[in-house]
Each structure stands twice: as C-alpha cells, then as structure tokens.
Design an enzyme around this catalytic site. Sequence first.
Site, PDB file in Angstrom:
ATOM      1  N   ASP A 113       0.835  -1.201   0.000  1.00 31.59           N
ATOM      2  CA  ASP A 113       0.000   0.000   0.000  1.00 31.59           C
ATOM      3  C   ASP A 113       0.871   1.252   0.000  1.00 31.59           C
ATOM      4  O   ASP A 113       2.069   1.197   0.311  1.00 31.59           O
ATOM      5  CB  ASP A 113      -0.884  -0.044   1.263  1.00 31.59           C
ATOM      6  CG  ASP A 113      -2.155   0.757   1.128  1.00 31.59           C
ATOM      7  OD1 ASP A 113      -2.294   1.512   0.154  1.00 31.59           O
ATOM      8  OD2 ASP A 113      -3.018   0.627   2.019  1.00 31.59           O
ATOM      9  N   ASP A 130     -10.734   1.981  -3.291  1.00 30.33           N
ATOM     10  CA  ASP A 130     -11.356   1.711  -2.001  1.00 30.33           C
ATOM     11  C   ASP A 130     -12.876   1.771  -2.146  1.00 30.33           C
ATOM     12  O   ASP A 130     -13.600   1.447  -1.207  1.00 30.33           O
ATOM     13  CB  ASP A 130     -10.905   2.749  -0.967  1.00 30.33           C
ATOM     14  CG  ASP A 130      -9.523   2.425  -0.424  1.00 30.33           C
ATOM     15  OD1 ASP A 130      -8.991   1.347  -0.748  1.00 30.33           O
ATOM     16  OD2 ASP A 130      -8.968   3.251   0.321  1.00 30.33           O
TER      17      ASP A 130
HETATM   18  C1  DGJ Z   1      -5.782   2.021   1.951  1.00 21.95           C
HETATM   19  C2  DGJ Z   1      -6.145   0.816   1.137  1.00 21.95           C
HETATM   20  O1  DGJ Z   1      -6.633   1.213  -0.113  1.00 21.95           O
HETATM   21  C3  DGJ Z   1      -7.151  -0.021   1.915  1.00 21.95           C
HETATM   22  O2  DGJ Z   1      -7.553  -1.111   1.140  1.00 21.95           O
HETATM   23  C4  DGJ Z   1      -6.532  -0.461   3.212  1.00 21.95           C
HETATM   24  O3  DGJ Z   1      -5.459  -1.330   2.962  1.00 21.95           O
HETATM   25  C5  DGJ Z   1      -6.075   0.743   3.996  1.00 21.95           C
HETATM   26  N1  DGJ Z   1      -5.224   1.598   3.215  1.00 21.95           N
HETATM   27  C6  DGJ Z   1      -5.351   0.320   5.238  1.00 21.95           C
HETATM   28  O4  DGJ Z   1      -4.858   1.380   5.926  1.00 21.95           O
END
Ligand code: DGJ
Length: 750
Positions: free
Chosen positions: A464, A524
């Site tokens: 990430d 997301d």
């Molecule tokens: C952002 C990501 O896009 C999410 O899927 C998740 O992993 C969060 N970060 C966790 O902090």
Amino acid sequence: MIEYKNDIFALHGEGFSCLMRVNPYGLLELLHFGEPISVDDAEAFTLHPGLGWGESVLLEEGDTQSCPDVMPLVWSGSGRGDYRESPIQLGGIPTDFRYHSHEILPRPEPMQSGLVQAHGEGETLKILLRQPGLELTLYFSVFGGVLTRRTVLQNCGENTVDLTRLMSGCFDLLGEYEMTTFDGGWIAEMRRHVTPVGESRVVNESVTGFSSHRHNPGFLLSEPDATETAGNIYGFNLIYSGNHYGAAQRSLQGFTRVMLGISPDNFLWQLQPGERFETPEAAVAFSTEGFGGMSRKMHRFVTEHIIPPYWKERPRPVLYNSWEGCMFDFNHYRLVSLAREAKELGCELFVLDDGWFGQRNSDTAGLGDYTVNRKKLPYGLSALAEKINGLGMNFGLWFEPEAVNPDSDLYRAHPDWALTDGFAPLLSRHELLLDLTRPEVRDYIVAEMSAVLDSAPITYVKWDMNRHSIALGEKAHRYILGLYDILRRIFAPRPHILLESCSSGGNRFDLGMLSFGPQIWCSDNTDPIERIAIQESLSYLYPQSAFGAHVSASPHAQTLRTTPLRTRGNVSFFGCLGYELDLGHLLRIEKEEIKGQITFYKKHRDIFQFGAFTRLKNGWQVSDGKTVLAAVFRGQTPAAPGYETLRLRHLDPEKRYRFTSVPQKLRIGPFGSLVKHVAPVDLDPNGFVLRTADRLITLPDGGQDLLASGAALMAGVRLLPLFRGTGYDKNQRTLTDFGSELFVIEEESL
Ligand code: DGJ
C-alpha cells in the site's frame, strides 16, 4: 517484423504498420502509423509541401520543402523552426538532432537506469540522432499488437546539460482526434472524459509524485466517429509510476502532435559529461476495430510483456481481506475465526490488512515499525499463518513500506529518513514518505520486509501507499527509481509471492507497478455500481486479471447504497475475486449465496481472469473462445420496463451455443406489503413473520435456457421480461434496483 528498405523504416506488428524515413534534412519523418501496409507503399504516404506555407522558417534558404514546422515527425526540437510542442528541452539551449545511424536489434536492449520495460520477444529499431555534444537514441520495439518507444540522451560534451524535458515518444498523426482520459481522485478513480483535440493543447498530466488517481497515465486518441467495434483508435500508456505527461494538439496543417513521457513540471536533471538519461518506455496500441480492438491488444501486451512472467495466466486465489470487516480492531482469535468462516465459504487466501505491527491501532501511529504487535497477535505471525494454513488457506500480509508515521520508533530513530524539502513537514493521513532516494532507507525497507516475509509462510503481499509526494521533478523521478530498486530486491528472489499493489485504492494503477505485481487494488470504492464504471474504464487499458475486485457490505460504506449480493458478486467476478466484509454479520442465506458465487467463480476462473474481455452495451463478456460468460447490469428499475436484448460478440456465427442464465434467488423482503396479497393471512411487512421469512426463504428467478447459433446470439438474444408490478413469476426477471444477471454461453459439442 522490422525492415529497412528503400530508405524506409517499416515496423509491422499485429494489425498495424509504422513507416518512417530520414528526410533530406536528417529529420525523422512519420509517413504512416496505422493500418498494416507494405513498405513498398511508402510513396503513397509521402507529403508534398509544394510551395510551402506563408510563414515558413526554412532549414535551407529557398527550399520550400525544408520547413520543420509542417513536417510529420517522430522527434523534434526547440528553437529551430518547429514551433509545435517539443519533446525535448535543455533549459533554453536549442535542440536540433539529426539522423546519424541506425540498427535493427533482434530483441529489446535492456535499460540501465533501473526503470522497467516490456519483456519477452520483440524486435527493436534503434536510431541515433546527434547534435554537437549530445547523442539522442530513439528506441522503437514491436510486441505483438503494440509499438513501444523510449528515448536516451547522452551527454558527450564537456559541459553539464540542464535537461528539463525528455519525452518517451512523439508522433505527428494526420487527422482529427478526440482524447479520452481517465481522471478522478480517492474513491472516484478512472472517470472517463472525452475532449476533442483542437489547436489548443489537451493535456493529461500528474504532478503528485505518482501516476495518480487524478489522471491515469493511459489515454486514448480516437477518430471522432469511432465506436466500440469500428474506427481507428490509438491507446497510449507509460511503463512508469511517477509524474507523467501526455499531450495532443492539432496544427494548422492537420497533424495532431501527441507525446508522452515524464512530466516536465519542475523537472530539472543535470546531465554531467559522460552521463545518460533514460526515459520510461511508452506503449501504443493501434486498432481499426474500435475501442474494443485496441483494448484487446493492450490486454495481451500487459499479460505477455508487462506482468512478471511467473504470474502469466497463473490462477489468482479467491481471497478474504480483513480491512473493511475489522479495520484495526482484531486479535489472533478473531482472525482465526474469520479465517474459518472464509474457508467455509470457499476462500483460498486470508489476507491480514493494516494494523498487525508496532503501535498501529489507528492510522496515526506505527507505520515503519514492522515488528508484530504482540497484544493483538501474542503468538506471532508465523503461528497465525500456520494456523490459517492448517485451515486449508494461504496467508497474505499488508505493508505500507514507503511511509512512516511521526509517531513511530522508526521516525524517532531516523527523523532524517523522511522525505522533506526544507519546509515544515506536510502530513497526509498522519504520515510522511520515506526518502527512497537514500540507499540506507532502501536497505532498511528491503531488510525489514525480507525478514518478515521469510519469518512465516506468506504467499501474498498487499503493498500500500497512502499519500501524495512532496518531491518535485528530478527528486520525484529518483524516488520512483528507488521504489523500483526496492521492489526488485524484495520480489525477484520471491517470484511465488503474489504482489497486489495499492495506493489508497487506484492512486498508482500503472504499468510500472504491474511489472512487479500482476494485480492492483482498483479502488477503495467497492460499491458495485460505482465499481462498474471504475472497472469498465480500467478495461480500456488493463486486463481484468489486473483488478483486485472485492465483494463488500451493503449498505455500502461510501455511498450508503443498498445493492443485491448478487450484483456485488457479478461485478467482482470480472477481476480477481475477493471478499472484504465482516463474515460474522452475514445471514445464513447470504453465506449460501457466497458459497455458490465462489464455486461458480472457481469453475470459470480462467475465463473470468484471463478470457478476452469485451464491453457490451448493457454489460460485459469474457470468453476463452468456447465458453462466454456475460453479465447484464441495470441501474434503477423503471415501472413497465420494455424488452431487453443482449448482443454478444466474438462468437462463431456458424456454431450452436447453449445460452443459460445462472440461477438467481430472490429474497421475500423486497416484496414488502405485496406479500399480504398472496398470503392467506394479513402479514405485516415489518412484522416478525415476514422479517424471519426474509432471512430464510428465497424464490427462484429468471431462468433462461435456449439453443441458438452464434449469429443469433450476436444479433441479440431477447431476455426474459422484467417484473412489471403484475406479480411474481419465476419465468420473468424480478430484478430490483441495481440488479444484474449472469449468463453462460457454451459451444454445443456435436
Ligand atoms: C488504503 C487501502 O486502499 C485499503 O484497502 C486499506 O489497505 C487501507 N489503506 C489500510 O490502511
């Protein structure tokens, strides 16, 4: 195939040719980039400027042919008579590169800077241009239906050169075009916009330090009358994860000058004597078969020449991810219990997302400290992973290696490792980026992550990165080189680890990241209706095997929209399927439905993940040539809906196919007060009986089964009628708002 005949360079790929010549002035002219043609036809594509244009600045006095401003070129310069946008700028010094020599190489020449490039079979044309003290090499390679380009500038002089812009490629295409870009932001990735290209420049640029969700680096140029199935389309993309620039602008003479490369915004690279600067590689797919034809070529290119070879068509596991269900709130036992449930449903991989290390109990602390949080995981990672393995699932783990919270041991020990610019730190999501241009920072990340990966049976990593950079120009580029160095060092020795990159969702969805890991978390935003648009936009340039696509809870966290589980599954099927919700909150009938979804997906996984993807008017299809899986999506349900047709594509018109709908179940709840009209007793829709019935009873819906030729199915099969308020019938489709249907179309064996 690349040939050089009659002073013409001809590059032929699947469904395209690119013809160039060195004109009498030593400039590289683009004769044609489009439909396949023979090198012997070059004369037909040679332009004759006749007496020239009124205001010409001429390279040779009296020679009206020698005006660079009206030539169709594949490279140009600044300050030497071509007043169109220049692909190179050297801080105010004129650039006037002329042909010196060329070579045809049997395979691409490896990059030296640490950037990534297309791999596999692909012939390369290398053309050397020169101006005093500088050498410029243009590389053109053919990979199937895609042409790639990159540029290298070498300082052969004695003075430092200020490089402020160097594009990967530049083309002057004759004709009128529209530019499609994919723009947005967090939870709003890939919004498709179409802008006519006129005399004012149309620009697709990112300056956040990353390829970004604001403007994906990929863009398209299409002829104004092009459609999904017909017309000339060029798809452009960059194998790069940093600031990018793409631009198109039409000249008076009717050429559209298009270029792409690293963003020149704040870019200054001081090229010392003897040094070279290498651009990222750009990829262009051309098709005469509309947007669909271009996409199919790009998909093949990504599958065969971009993603790590180990993952080429290797099935991706159905995963469960802990994030949306748990966030930071979990412990060993909760995870094991979720894993048990996930296994029961059919998941193959359990992914522990954020929150497992340091003091990472919220997003305000702990980033950078990759030691297991013993309060949450008292037995450690390996015990958890082994427990999950014991349940019959693989184990995957989340990292955000590029960032640090100021509230972390790492930051307390090395505050200078954070990326700074001499001003006060600018936090985003309570974090700073680490300065990946520093070798000791890179070594730390490689050592920490490697130790974790080797400490437990980990088969998947979610990488990430959750903020924009503060680095500008050269520093931003050096950061990306540092990132690639880290990724290479961690994953090259561990090719079996499935790397899914992520950047607050799709903030770094690009060919650079796909070179290290074959899939990316698209967004997301997991609301299926929003996801239809996001995944559909991505499908223009990226294959569905690159999409991390998860079923999440309803009502959805970001839209508060309620959608059928069916649709959440159907949308996620066209990608790498996962589940990301609290399994403990599911009803029994929902669990049964999910089990059915996963069984169905696994049966057709190869087609869903690697089949040829086609955008249809009202849905999508994927096909392996024998079996087609097609989904139809709907928005809001109108009263009295008309008949609906599904037009499939790419079937054999002569063959016969069985067309069946995937059985679908209806819950009682949506019928509300209607139930009392069919029940012998007066039932309150909010009462105990109906609420309980809604949790237990389902009705069959919309089963369709017929035999037809490919010709008929492509002409448009008539779907069963939709619910019209006249009652329930299992032979109609009682889709509620945002319903969807899935069909299997199988070739009949004789
Ligand atoms: C952002 C990501 O896009 C999410 O899927 C998740 O992993 C969060 N970060 C966790 O902090």
